[in-house]
Design a protein around this motif. Sequence first.
Motif, PDB file in Angstrom:
ATOM      1  N   PRO A 119       0.818  -1.230   0.000  1.00 21.38           N
ATOM      2  CA  PRO A 119       0.000   0.000   0.000  1.00 21.38           C
ATOM      3  C   PRO A 119       0.848   1.274   0.000  1.00 21.38           C
ATOM      4  CG  PRO A 119      -0.064  -1.080   2.146  1.00 21.38           C
ATOM      5  CD  PRO A 119       0.591  -2.029   1.215  1.00 21.38           C
ATOM      6  N   ILE A 120       1.992   1.260   0.682  1.00 17.68           N
ATOM      7  CA  ILE A 120       2.843   2.453   0.698  1.00 17.68           C
ATOM      8  C   ILE A 120       3.377   2.745  -0.698  1.00 17.68           C
ATOM      9  CG2 ILE A 120       5.029   3.388   1.546  1.00 17.68           C
ATOM     10  CD1 ILE A 120       4.508   1.963   4.180  1.00 17.68           C
ATOM     11  N   SER A 121       3.797   1.712  -1.420  1.00 14.60           N
ATOM     12  CA  SER A 121       4.325   1.899  -2.767  1.00 14.60           C
ATOM     13  C   SER A 121       3.241   2.400  -3.714  1.00 14.60           C
ATOM     14  CB  SER A 121       4.907   0.578  -3.289  1.00 14.60           C
ATOM     15  OG  SER A 121       5.931   0.108  -2.450  1.00 14.60           O
ATOM     16  N   VAL A 122       2.032   1.859  -3.588  1.00 18.58           N
ATOM     17  CA  VAL A 122       0.928   2.320  -4.436  1.00 18.58           C
ATOM     18  C   VAL A 122       0.615   3.786  -4.164  1.00 18.58           C
ATOM     19  CG1 VAL A 122      -1.531   2.022  -4.931  1.00 18.58           C
ATOM     20  CG2 VAL A 122      -0.060   0.018  -4.675  1.00 18.58           C
ATOM     21  N   TYR A 123       0.611   4.158  -2.899  1.00 18.54           N
ATOM     22  CA  TYR A 123       0.344   5.557  -2.536  1.00 18.54           C
ATOM     23  C   TYR A 123       1.426   6.473  -3.114  1.00 18.54           C
ATOM     24  CZ  TYR A 123      -0.131   9.749   0.335  1.00 18.54           C
ATOM     25  OH  TYR A 123      -0.268  11.044   0.752  1.00 18.54           O
ATOM     26  N   ASP A 133       5.189  11.558  -1.187  1.00 19.34           N
ATOM     27  CA  ASP A 133       6.135  10.731  -1.942  1.00 19.34           C
ATOM     28  C   ASP A 133       7.562  11.017  -1.511  1.00 19.34           C
ATOM     29  OD1 ASP A 133       7.210   9.012  -3.853  1.00 19.34           O
ATOM     30  OD2 ASP A 133       7.279  10.588  -5.378  1.00 19.34           O
ATOM     31  N   PHE A 134       7.891  12.286  -1.310  1.00 19.41           N
ATOM     32  CA  PHE A 134       9.243  12.643  -0.872  1.00 19.41           C
ATOM     33  C   PHE A 134       9.548  12.092   0.520  1.00 19.41           C
ATOM     34  CE2 PHE A 134       8.865  16.508  -3.802  1.00 19.41           C
ATOM     35  CZ  PHE A 134       9.482  15.827  -4.846  1.00 19.41           C
ATOM     36  N   VAL A 139      12.358   8.201   3.897  1.00 17.68           N
ATOM     37  CA  VAL A 139      12.339   7.183   4.949  1.00 17.68           C
ATOM     38  C   VAL A 139      12.836   5.843   4.408  1.00 17.68           C
ATOM     39  CG1 VAL A 139      10.864   5.881   6.519  1.00 17.68           C
ATOM     40  CG2 VAL A 139      10.507   8.334   6.229  1.00 17.68           C
ATOM     41  N   SER A 140      12.494   5.540   3.155  1.00 11.88           N
ATOM     42  CA  SER A 140      12.928   4.282   2.547  1.00 11.88           C
ATOM     43  C   SER A 140      14.436   4.268   2.338  1.00 11.88           C
ATOM     44  CB  SER A 140      12.220   4.075   1.206  1.00 11.88           C
ATOM     45  OG  SER A 140      10.820   4.022   1.377  1.00 11.88           O
ATOM     46  N   VAL A 141      14.974   5.375   1.832  1.00  9.30           N
ATOM     47  CA  VAL A 141      16.426   5.455   1.626  1.00  9.30           C
ATOM     48  C   VAL A 141      17.163   5.340   2.951  1.00  9.30           C
ATOM     49  CG1 VAL A 141      18.309   6.965   0.868  1.00  9.30           C
ATOM     50  CG2 VAL A 141      16.236   6.758  -0.518  1.00  9.30           C
ATOM     51  N   GLY A 202      12.190  -0.637   3.317  1.00  8.19           N
ATOM     52  CA  GLY A 202      12.834   0.390   2.501  1.00  8.19           C
ATOM     53  C   GLY A 202      13.199  -0.131   1.127  1.00  8.19           C
ATOM     54  N   LEU A 203      13.722  -1.338   1.088  1.00  7.85           N
ATOM     55  CA  LEU A 203      14.110  -1.938  -0.190  1.00  7.85           C
ATOM     56  C   LEU A 203      12.895  -2.227  -1.056  1.00  7.85           C
ATOM     57  CD1 LEU A 203      16.396  -3.126  -1.932  1.00  7.85           C
ATOM     58  CD2 LEU A 203      16.073  -5.287  -0.719  1.00  7.85           C
TER      59      LEU A 203
END
Length: 222
Positions: A119-123, A133-134, A139-141, A202-203
């Motif tokens: 869901p996070i990736s879709v958002y 998105d930023f 947070v993922s990086v 994150g990956l």
Amino acid sequence: MNIWGYVIRRLLYIVPMVIGITAITFFTVFAAAGNPVAIVEANDPELPQATLNALINYLQLNRPPAIQYLNWLWNVVHLNFGVSIQSGRPVSDIIWSWAWTTIYLQLAALAVSVALAIPISVYAAKRRNSLGDFVITGVSVFGISAPVFWVGEMLIILFAYDLGILPAGGAHSLNAVWPWSLGDYLAHLVLPAAVIAYFNLGLYVRLLRSRLVEIMQSDYIM
């Protein structure tokens, strides 16, 4: 192309790769200063030289490095990892005693990371270049870049020592009995699973978001 021929070729490629990796690892460790006998001697300086010599012969440390590697590789293939110089137990027994704990820890971390990543990736993909998105990208990086051990230590300090709501380590309390102590097992699972899941999350988010953005820009997407 014959799929079985392709699979067999790929499997055959693994053999020299594994031999190469294990050889590099073995000789890198061999080149480092010290050996197991030196560690034993440092822990117990009173050991007679005859005992140390017998240990050298038992571990075959007096043989050429190539022979040592071949003996080590033969033992590993037969799941013989030797005896721990600290506990005196077979290393394979130590590994198997923690195998189930490792499995359910990894499965728990995988389930959490996948359940959150989708869901996070879709958002993030649907709202690319937005503030959300930023934030998600940042947070993922950070999750990918931050050392896992450091994140774990920070969570232990916060939740175990400062807040005191989660245990700092171990798989369960000493008096815990499965499955009646399920809550105790879950409490000990939270921190290590969260650390692993954060790195995986994150990956997965980075990979899924980039792929979704690519697909959403395709001609067949309205």
